[in-house]
Design a protein around this motif. Structure first.
Motif, PDB file in Angstrom:
ATOM      1  N   ALA A  25       0.787  -1.285   0.039  1.00 38.16           N
ATOM      2  CA  ALA A  25       0.070  -0.006  -0.069  1.00 38.16           C
ATOM      3  C   ALA A  25       0.810   1.239  -0.070  1.00 38.16           C
ATOM      4  CB  ALA A  25      -0.914  -0.141   1.074  1.00 38.16           C
ATOM      5  N   ILE A  26       0.800   2.036  -1.074  1.00 36.55           N
ATOM      6  CA  ILE A  26       1.583   3.067  -1.392  1.00 36.55           C
ATOM      7  C   ILE A  26       1.277   3.927  -2.321  1.00 36.55           C
ATOM      8  CG2 ILE A  26       3.336   2.167  -2.661  1.00 36.55           C
ATOM      9  CD1 ILE A  26       5.277   3.721  -0.420  1.00 36.55           C
ATOM     10  N   GLY A  27       1.290   5.549  -2.460  1.00 37.39           N
ATOM     11  CA  GLY A  27       1.098   6.063  -3.433  1.00 37.39           C
ATOM     12  C   GLY A  27      -0.286   6.897  -3.308  1.00 37.39           C
ATOM     13  N   GLU A  28      -1.278   6.779  -4.110  1.00 34.64           N
ATOM     14  CA  GLU A  28      -2.427   7.961  -4.140  1.00 34.64           C
ATOM     15  C   GLU A  28      -3.349   7.327  -3.140  1.00 34.64           C
ATOM     16  OE1 GLU A  28      -2.472  10.649  -6.152  1.00 34.64           O
ATOM     17  OE2 GLU A  28      -0.537  10.145  -7.126  1.00 34.64           O
ATOM     18  N   ARG A  29      -4.265   8.248  -2.888  1.00 31.95           N
ATOM     19  CA  ARG A  29      -5.535   7.691  -2.199  1.00 31.95           C
ATOM     20  C   ARG A  29      -6.449   7.076  -2.588  1.00 31.95           C
ATOM     21  NH1 ARG A  29      -6.307  13.689   0.434  1.00 31.95           N
ATOM     22  NH2 ARG A  29      -5.485  14.096  -1.882  1.00 31.95           N
ATOM     23  N   SER A  30      -6.707   7.090  -3.861  1.00 35.60           N
ATOM     24  CA  SER A  30      -8.034   6.671  -4.599  1.00 35.60           C
ATOM     25  C   SER A  30      -7.768   5.004  -4.891  1.00 35.60           C
ATOM     26  CB  SER A  30      -8.121   7.360  -5.975  1.00 35.60           C
ATOM     27  OG  SER A  30      -7.048   7.372  -6.605  1.00 35.60           O
ATOM     28  N   GLY A  31      -8.896   4.505  -5.389  1.00 39.11           N
ATOM     29  CA  GLY A  31      -9.082   3.232  -5.259  1.00 39.11           C
ATOM     30  C   GLY A  31      -7.776   2.205  -5.950  1.00 39.11           C
ATOM     31  N   LEU A  32      -7.879   1.136  -5.186  1.00 43.61           N
ATOM     32  CA  LEU A  32      -6.534   0.175  -5.332  1.00 43.61           C
ATOM     33  C   LEU A  32      -7.228  -1.171  -5.883  1.00 43.61           C
ATOM     34  CD1 LEU A  32      -4.569   0.895  -2.267  1.00 43.61           C
ATOM     35  CD2 LEU A  32      -3.663   1.289  -4.582  1.00 43.61           C
ATOM     36  N   PHE A  33      -6.395  -1.826  -6.770  1.00 48.88           N
ATOM     37  CA  PHE A  33      -6.645  -3.164  -7.310  1.00 48.88           C
ATOM     38  C   PHE A  33      -5.914  -3.825  -6.425  1.00 48.88           C
ATOM     39  CE2 PHE A  33      -7.996  -1.356 -11.376  1.00 48.88           C
ATOM     40  CZ  PHE A  33      -9.141  -1.691 -11.462  1.00 48.88           C
ATOM     41  N   ALA A  34      -6.530  -4.941  -5.571  1.00 49.96           N
ATOM     42  CA  ALA A  34      -5.754  -5.756  -4.656  1.00 49.96           C
ATOM     43  C   ALA A  34      -5.613  -7.279  -5.170  1.00 49.96           C
ATOM     44  CB  ALA A  34      -6.630  -5.679  -3.216  1.00 49.96           C
ATOM     45  N   THR A  35      -4.648  -7.761  -4.770  1.00 48.77           N
ATOM     46  CA  THR A  35      -4.575  -9.344  -4.926  1.00 48.77           C
ATOM     47  C   THR A  35      -3.630  -9.775  -3.834  1.00 48.77           C
ATOM     48  OG1 THR A  35      -3.973 -10.814  -6.378  1.00 48.77           O
ATOM     49  CG2 THR A  35      -2.402  -8.913  -6.406  1.00 48.77           C
ATOM     50  N   GLU A  36      -3.961 -11.352  -3.630  1.00 48.64           N
ATOM     51  CA  GLU A  36      -3.074 -11.967  -2.320  1.00 48.64           C
ATOM     52  C   GLU A  36      -1.637 -12.076  -2.976  1.00 48.64           C
ATOM     53  OE1 GLU A  36      -4.666 -15.346  -0.768  1.00 48.64           O
ATOM     54  OE2 GLU A  36      -6.772 -14.642  -0.563  1.00 48.64           O
ATOM     55  N   TYR A  37      -0.734 -11.798  -1.872  1.00 52.60           N
ATOM     56  CA  TYR A  37       0.757 -11.981  -2.231  1.00 52.60           C
ATOM     57  C   TYR A  37       1.428 -12.827  -1.372  1.00 52.60           C
ATOM     58  CZ  TYR A  37       5.016 -10.445  -4.224  1.00 52.60           C
ATOM     59  OH  TYR A  37       6.302 -10.429  -5.051  1.00 52.60           O
ATOM     60  N   PHE A  38       1.448 -14.187  -1.800  1.00 52.48           N
ATOM     61  CA  PHE A  38       2.103 -15.227  -1.052  1.00 52.48           C
ATOM     62  C   PHE A  38       1.740 -15.007   0.774  1.00 52.48           C
ATOM     63  CE2 PHE A  38       4.457 -14.733  -4.714  1.00 52.48           C
ATOM     64  CZ  PHE A  38       4.136 -16.000  -5.299  1.00 52.48           C
ATOM     65  N   ASP A  39       2.990 -14.971   1.528  1.00 51.62           N
ATOM     66  CA  ASP A  39       2.796 -14.758   2.840  1.00 51.62           C
ATOM     67  C   ASP A  39       2.922 -13.029   3.264  1.00 51.62           C
ATOM     68  OD1 ASP A  39       2.528 -17.402   3.267  1.00 51.62           O
ATOM     69  OD2 ASP A  39       4.632 -17.834   3.410  1.00 51.62           O
ATOM     70  N   GLU A  40       2.842 -12.234   2.221  1.00 51.72           N
ATOM     71  CA  GLU A  40       3.015 -10.856   2.540  1.00 51.72           C
ATOM     72  C   GLU A  40       2.043 -10.067   2.650  1.00 51.72           C
ATOM     73  OE1 GLU A  40       6.353  -9.353   2.852  1.00 51.72           O
ATOM     74  OE2 GLU A  40       6.923 -11.181   3.173  1.00 51.72           O
ATOM     75  N   GLY A  41       0.875 -10.802   2.479  1.00 54.57           N
ATOM     76  CA  GLY A  41      -0.307  -9.989   2.939  1.00 54.57           C
ATOM     77  C   GLY A  41      -0.952  -9.550   1.364  1.00 54.57           C
ATOM     78  N   THR A  42      -1.595  -8.353   1.182  1.00 54.53           N
ATOM     79  CA  THR A  42      -2.309  -7.799   0.123  1.00 54.53           C
ATOM     80  C   THR A  42      -1.186  -7.018  -0.653  1.00 54.53           C
ATOM     81  OG1 THR A  42      -4.140  -7.715   1.404  1.00 54.53           O
ATOM     82  CG2 THR A  42      -4.168  -6.516  -0.715  1.00 54.53           C
ATOM     83  N   ALA A  43      -1.112  -7.307  -2.078  1.00 54.04           N
ATOM     84  CA  ALA A  43      -0.558  -6.502  -2.907  1.00 54.04           C
ATOM     85  C   ALA A  43      -1.375  -5.703  -3.699  1.00 54.04           C
ATOM     86  CB  ALA A  43       0.568  -7.442  -3.887  1.00 54.04           C
ATOM     87  N   TYR A  44      -1.019  -4.383  -4.171  1.00 58.83           N
ATOM     88  CA  TYR A  44      -1.572  -3.757  -4.861  1.00 58.83           C
ATOM     89  C   TYR A  44      -1.022  -3.496  -6.455  1.00 58.83           C
ATOM     90  CZ  TYR A  44      -3.975  -3.100  -0.352  1.00 58.83           C
ATOM     91  OH  TYR A  44      -4.512  -3.260   0.847  1.00 58.83           O
ATOM     92  N   LEU A  45      -2.063  -3.193  -7.467  1.00 59.09           N
ATOM     93  CA  LEU A  45      -1.430  -2.799  -8.664  1.00 59.09           C
ATOM     94  C   LEU A  45      -1.105  -1.198  -8.465  1.00 59.09           C
ATOM     95  CD1 LEU A  45      -3.677  -4.422 -11.038  1.00 59.09           C
ATOM     96  CD2 LEU A  45      -1.814  -5.161 -10.245  1.00 59.09           C
ATOM     97  N   ALA A  46       0.254  -1.088  -8.977  1.00 61.58           N
ATOM     98  CA  ALA A  46       0.638   0.286  -8.718  1.00 61.58           C
ATOM     99  C   ALA A  46      -0.132   1.430  -9.378  1.00 61.58           C
ATOM    100  CB  ALA A  46       2.007   0.424  -9.448  1.00 61.58           C
ATOM    101  N   GLN A  47      -0.351   2.530  -8.666  1.00 61.40           N
ATOM    102  CA  GLN A  47      -1.129   3.536  -9.069  1.00 61.40           C
ATOM    103  C   GLN A  47      -0.243   4.828  -9.792  1.00 61.40           C
ATOM    104  OE1 GLN A  47      -3.292   4.649  -5.652  1.00 61.40           O
ATOM    105  NE2 GLN A  47      -5.108   3.977  -6.877  1.00 61.40           N
TER     106      GLN A  47
END
Length: 433
Positions: free
Chosen positions: A164-186
Motif C-alpha cells: 500500500a503506497i501512493g495515491e489515496r484513490s481506489g486500488l486493485f488488490a490481490t493476495e501476495y504469498f505470505d506478505e499479505g495484500t499486494a496492490y497494482l501500482a497507481q
RNA sequence: UCCCGAGUAGCUCAGGUGGUAGAGCAGGUGACUGUUAAUCACCGGGUCGGGGGUUCGAGUCCCUCCUCGGGAGCCA
C-alpha cells in the motif's frame, strides 16, 4: 519464376513490374466482368482490378469466394492510375485465398455504436481510423523516449506490484504469498524519487491502475503514464520541463504523422500553436477568475471539471494551474514557503476541453513535515519508512510529474473518448476482449 | 454512489393520441467491362432487455429489476 513480394507502401517503386501482395480484403466490388478488391496489408491500402478474361479461371473463381476480411495473396502488375485511391493499383493475374472470412464479420463499412465496436475491439483495430490512432500513439511513445534519452534521463522501470503506497484513490488488490495484500501500482513516482537520488534525472513509463468507478470519457482503470523525476529541479524548473516536453511530443506528431492526423480529420492548426511558454495561473488567481465568470468556488475548494474548462477557455495552448491548497492535493507535495496553506504543484490542462493531462509537483524534502503529512492523512507510517529515509540520508530538492498517455493521445488525435487511444481499453465494465 | 439517457432484424435506427412490426446497410439470387461505403431488381430475416400490472387488446401507458452509455465526484 514467381514475382517478388512487395508491401503496399513500396508499390510505387515497382511500377510496371509484377509483384505479389499479401493482406486482407476490406471491400469487394464487382460490375460483371470487371471486379475490384480493396485490400490492406498494414502498410497501406491497395485497389486491385480483376478483368475476367485477363485472369486465370481459378483467380476468377476465387474472387467469387471473397468476403470482407478474407486474407489473400494477389499477383499482378503495378500501374499508375488516377482512378485508384492513392494513384496506384494492381492489375491482377492470380488470386489465392489464405483464410476465408465468414459472412457474419461484424464490422461493416458503416456507422456502428460505441458499445458494439468495443465488444469487437479485436476487429475494430483493423479500420483506418483506429490504425491512425495506433500510429499516433506509437509516435507519441517514441517521442517520449527520445525526449528523455536526448536529455540524459535514465529510464527506470518501477514495480507494478506494490505494498500500500501512493495515491489515496481506489486500488486493485490481490493476495501476495505470505506478505499479505499486494496492490497494482497507481504511480511509480515514489520509486522514481529514490532512483533520482541515484541517477539524477530519471523517468518511468508503464501501465498504472486505478480502481475508481469513473464512467467518463477521460478515465480508464488501466492507463499508461510517464513520470520523470529530477534531482535539484524546483517547481518552476518542473513546469518548464513540462511545457518543453508536451511541445516536443506535439511537434513530433505534426512532423511525422500528417497522414494519420488527416485520416482523423484533425484540425492541425490547433496543434501548431502548442509552443512554450504555456500560460501559468496561480490557484488563488484562478479562483478569482472563476468567481468573475460566475463560478461558486471559494478558496480552498479543488477545481471541478467545469472550472477547469472555464480556465482554459480562450487559450490556444495548455494552461498551468499551480500551487493548490494543501488539502486538495497529495501528502508528498512540498509546502509553499511563501504561503504554507498551499503546496508547490501544478496541473496542466489541455486545450479544447481535454482536461488535465499532467499533474506535477515539487516533493516535500523535509523529513518531519513529510512524516506529519503522512500521519495527517492516516497513512500507515511503516509502509513509508523507506520513502522517509530518502529525506533522512542526503535529502534534496526534487520535482517531477506524471503525464497520462491516453489523455495526451486523445487530445492530439481529437477523439471523443480516451478508450480509443489504447488498443484494448480497461474500464469499469470492460475486461474483454 | 448520485443525476440524465438508451435497450426494436446481424448492424444503425424509425415506429403521433394503445389496434398482431418498418427502412437503410449487411446476407442470398440475378444483371452490369472502371468501381470508389458501386448501382438496379427480387428474396429470407424479429420472444420489441427480463418480470409484473392496467386494458377486449401493450413496442407504445404504469411499477420493478437488469444491462449499457454520458455526466458528477476522484484523478492522468
Amino acid at each position: 519464376m514467381t514475382a517478388p513480394y512487395s508491401r503496399i507502401s513500396e508499390l510505387p517503386r515497382h511500377t510496371g513490374e509484377n509483384v505479389r501482395v499479401r493482406g486482407w480484403t476490406s471491400h469487394v466490388r464487382s460490375s460483371g466482368k470487371v471486379a475490384f478488391i480493396v485490400m490492406r496489408d498494414g502498410t497501406g491500402i491497395l485497389q486491385t482490378v480483376l478483368v475476367k478474361n485477363a485472369v486465370s479461371p481459378e483467380a476468377w473463381t476465387n474472387f467469387g469466394r471473397l468476403t470482407q476480411e478474407t486474407s489473400i495473396e494477389v499477383e499482378g502488375e503495378v500501374r499508375a492510375d488516377a482512378r485508384a485511391p492513392g494513384g496506384f493499383e494492381l492489375a491482377v493475374k492470380e488470386l489465392s485465398i489464405y483464410g476465408e472470412s465468414p459472412i457474419d464479420y461484424p464490422i461493416q463499412p458503416k456507422e456502428h455504436g460505441i458499445d458494439f465496436l468495443l465488444d469487437n475491439r479485436h476487429f475494430w483495430l483493423r479500420t483506418p481510423r483506429q490504425r491512425a490512432i495506433a500510429r499516433i500513439r506509437h509516435e507519441t511513445e517514441q517521442a517520449i523516449r527520445d525526449f528523455f534519452y536526448d536529455r540524459d534521463f535514465t529510464l527506470v522501470d518501477t514495480p507494478i506490484l506494490t505494498a500500500a503506497i501512493g495515491e489515496r484513490s481506489g486500488l486493485f488488490a490481490t493476495e501476495y504469498f505470505d506478505e499479505g495484500t499486494a496492490y497494482l501500482a497507481q504511480t511509480g513516482q515514489l520509486y522514481g524519487e529514490a532512483a533520482a537520488a541515484a541517477l539524477g534525472k530519471i523517468y518511468c513509463f508503464g501501465p498504472t491502475f486505478r480502481a475508481e468507478k469513473s464512467k467518463t470519457r477521460r478515465h480508464l482503470t488501466e492507463f499508461w503514464m510517464v513520470e520523470p523525476e529530477v534531482a535539484f529541479n524546483d517547481s518552476d524548473d518542473n513546469m518548464r520541463l513540462q511545457e518543453e516536453f508536451v511541445s516536443y511530443i506535439v511537434g513530433r506528431v505534426l512532423e511525422r504523422r500528417q497522414a494519420e492526423l488527416k485520416e482523423l480529420e484533425r484540425d492541425v492548426s490547433k496543434l501548431e500553436s502548442i509552443k512554450p511558454p504555456f500560460p501559468r495561473i496561480n490557484y488563488s488567481d484562478a479562483v478569482r477568475i472563476l468567481q468573475s465568470k460566475g463560478s461558486a468556488v471559494t478558496w480552498g475548494d479543488d477545481l471541478g471539471a467545469e472550472d477547469e474548462a472555464l480556465l482554459v477557455e480562450g487559450h490556444d495552448r495548455p494552461v498551468f494551474i499551480y500551487n493548490y491548497p494543501k488539502e486538495a492535493k497529495a501528502f508528498y507535495m512540498k509546502e509553499n514557503p511563501e504561503d504554507p496553506r498551499t503546496v508547490l504543484c501544478d496541473d496542466l490542462l489541455a486545450p479544447e476541453g481535454y482536461g488535465e493531462i499532467i499533474g506535477g509537483s515539487q516533493r516535500e524534502d523535509n523529513h518531519d513535515k513529510l512524516l506529519a503529512r503522512i500521519k495527517e492523512e492516516n497513512l500507515p507510517v511503516e509502509a513509508y519508512n523507506w520513502y522517509l529515509d530518502l529525506r533522512k540520508y542526503g535529502t534534496f530538492v526534487h520535482s517531477g510529474f506524471g503525464l497520462g498517455l491516453e489523455r495526451t493521445v486523445g487530445w492530439i488525435c481529437g477523439i471523443h473518448h480516451i478508450r480509443e487511444a489504447i488498443a484494448f481499453p480497461r474500464t469499469m465494465n470492460r475486461l474483454r476482449p
